[in-house]
Design a protein around this motif. Structure first.
Motif, PDB file in Angstrom:
ATOM      1  N   THR A  27       0.651  -1.501  -0.004  1.00  0.00           N
ATOM      2  CA  THR A  27      -0.235  -0.022  -0.011  1.00  0.00           C
ATOM      3  C   THR A  27       0.793   1.253   0.106  1.00  0.00           C
ATOM      4  OG1 THR A  27      -1.752  -1.062   1.223  1.00  0.00           O
ATOM      5  CG2 THR A  27      -1.826   1.118   1.275  1.00  0.00           C
ATOM      6  N   VAL A  28       2.041   1.317   0.852  1.00  0.00           N
ATOM      7  CA  VAL A  28       2.895   2.403   0.761  1.00  0.00           C
ATOM      8  C   VAL A  28       3.675   2.680  -0.410  1.00  0.00           C
ATOM      9  CG1 VAL A  28       5.007   3.287   1.972  1.00  0.00           C
ATOM     10  CG2 VAL A  28       3.148   2.202   3.196  1.00  0.00           C
ATOM     11  N   GLN A  70      12.667   7.082  -2.000  1.00  0.00           N
ATOM     12  CA  GLN A  70      12.368   5.442  -1.691  1.00  0.00           C
ATOM     13  C   GLN A  70      13.454   4.701  -1.039  1.00  0.00           C
ATOM     14  OE1 GLN A  70       9.539   4.354  -3.308  1.00  0.00           O
ATOM     15  NE2 GLN A  70      10.010   2.634  -1.903  1.00  0.00           N
ATOM     16  N   SER A  71      14.574   5.151  -1.126  1.00  0.00           N
ATOM     17  CA  SER A  71      15.654   4.447  -0.369  1.00  0.00           C
ATOM     18  C   SER A  71      15.547   4.663   1.030  1.00  0.00           C
ATOM     19  CB  SER A  71      17.055   4.971  -0.602  1.00  0.00           C
ATOM     20  OG  SER A  71      18.105   4.631   0.078  1.00  0.00           O
ATOM     21  N   VAL A  72      15.333   5.915   1.294  1.00  0.00           N
ATOM     22  CA  VAL A  72      14.902   6.391   2.786  1.00  0.00           C
ATOM     23  C   VAL A  72      13.571   5.699   3.530  1.00  0.00           C
ATOM     24  CG1 VAL A  72      14.681   8.061   4.586  1.00  0.00           C
ATOM     25  CG2 VAL A  72      16.271   8.353   2.795  1.00  0.00           C
ATOM     26  N   LEU A  73      12.660   5.632   2.501  1.00  0.00           N
ATOM     27  CA  LEU A  73      11.535   4.981   3.004  1.00  0.00           C
ATOM     28  C   LEU A  73      11.687   3.672   3.084  1.00  0.00           C
ATOM     29  CD1 LEU A  73       8.669   5.438   3.555  1.00  0.00           C
ATOM     30  CD2 LEU A  73       7.973   5.120   1.091  1.00  0.00           C
ATOM     31  N   ASP A  74      12.430   2.702   2.317  1.00  0.00           N
ATOM     32  CA  ASP A  74      12.554   1.317   2.369  1.00  0.00           C
ATOM     33  C   ASP A  74      13.295   1.176   3.828  1.00  0.00           C
ATOM     34  OD1 ASP A  74      11.269   0.944   0.316  1.00  0.00           O
ATOM     35  OD2 ASP A  74      13.254   0.927  -0.979  1.00  0.00           O
ATOM     36  N   LYS A  75      14.357   1.742   3.998  1.00  0.00           N
ATOM     37  CA  LYS A  75      15.027   1.571   5.437  1.00  0.00           C
ATOM     38  C   LYS A  75      14.040   1.611   6.728  1.00  0.00           C
ATOM     39  CE  LYS A  75      19.581   3.092   3.803  1.00  0.00           C
ATOM     40  NZ  LYS A  75      20.553   4.014   3.856  1.00  0.00           N
ATOM     41  N   GLU A  81       9.022  -3.319   9.853  1.00  0.00           N
ATOM     42  CA  GLU A  81       8.736  -4.698  10.241  1.00  0.00           C
ATOM     43  C   GLU A  81       9.179  -5.518  10.941  1.00  0.00           C
ATOM     44  OE1 GLU A  81       8.810  -8.119   6.677  1.00  0.00           O
ATOM     45  OE2 GLU A  81       9.713  -6.477   6.156  1.00  0.00           O
ATOM     46  N   LYS A  82      10.417  -5.157  11.175  1.00  0.00           N
ATOM     47  CA  LYS A  82      11.251  -6.058  12.170  1.00  0.00           C
ATOM     48  C   LYS A  82      10.528  -5.658  13.643  1.00  0.00           C
ATOM     49  CE  LYS A  82      15.615  -6.088   9.969  1.00  0.00           C
ATOM     50  NZ  LYS A  82      17.180  -5.819  10.169  1.00  0.00           N
TER      51      LYS A  82
END
Length: 243
Positions: A27-28, A70-75, A81-82
């Motif tokens: 969704t994000v 996207q790079s910052v958001l993925d991190k 998630e963890k």
């Protein structure tokens, strides 16, 4: 979380935490894609880059910005998630679901008699106390309103008294000023009369001194004025000082 007791318990309840997390991440991603697509359309319209060489440059610039975001958001999402798997969807060690044939503690509590005599007596006592407090509160409210009305009446009375005192002080000052005017006028009149009387007395005394062979020289001063007139003048001044 895979292969753990928590996963087995969630599966027994037809729940899949990992599926929930994956759907959230998807969704994000969809929101980010739609946002940059809208941004590209608006930028192209405002800069008027349709079918021009600048359109390719604009696309490259937007892709670069999206890659950074996207790079910052993925991190951030990986950390989220963890955290969810380790804390939100991790059950305490030794946790187990009750079996279907085991009685539930809540059910046992519900099956106990609901009509407890002591409990009902305590509740009734609390109701009575609450009613008494309500009546006392109503009485206090009425007394408070009465005190407010009395205070307002007292303030109005004090205002009337202050106005009366101010009016009295104003009238007293006016009367005192009028008395001073009358006293000054009376003093002026007496001084004029005294001056005229002194002048006539001096002339009369001189005449008596000249024509009266039996005159008393002890009552005449060096200027020919009678000491009796001087005594009358001193007496008048003494009376004026008393005013």
């Amino acid at each position: 979380m895979e292969g753990s007791e928590s996963e087995a318990i969630f599966e027994s309840l037809n729940l899949n935490p990992q599926l929930f997390i994956n759907e959230t991440l998807n969704t994000v991603d969809d929101l980010v894609h739609d946002a940059f697509h809208f941004f590209r359309q608006q930028a192209s319209t405002l800069l008027n880059t349709h079918a021009t060489d600048r359109s390719e440059d604009l696309t490259k610039g937007i892709d670069t910005v999206r890659s950074m975001v996207q790079s910052v958001l993925d991190k951030r999402l990986a950390m989220w998630e963890k955290y969810c798997l380790r804390h939100c969807f991790a059950l305490p060690q030794g946790f187990s679901l009750p079996k279907a044939d085991e009685p539930n503690g809540d059910v046992l509590m519900c099956e106990e008699p609901l009509c407890d005599t002591d409990l009902e007596a305590q509740l009734e006592s609390l109701r009575n106390k609450l009613t008494a407090v309500g009546r006392e509160s109503a009485v206090l409210e009425r007394e408070f309103q009465s005190l407010e009305e009395l205070c307002a009446s007292s303030n109005r009375t004090a205002g009337i008294v202050n106005e009366a005192l101010q009016l009295y002080e104003t009238n007293s000052a006016h009367d005192f000023f009028q008395e001073m005017v009358r006293t000054a006028s009376e003093l002026r009149t007496r001084m004029l009369k005294l001056k005229m009387g002194k002048s006539l007395g001096t002339e009369q005394t001189k005449a008596e001194m000249f024509y009266n062979p039996n005159r008393d020289l002890s009552k005449i001063d060096s200027k020919g004025a009678s000491t009796e007139k001087l005594e009358e003048l001193q007496q008048f001044l003494a009376e004026m000082k008393k005013l």
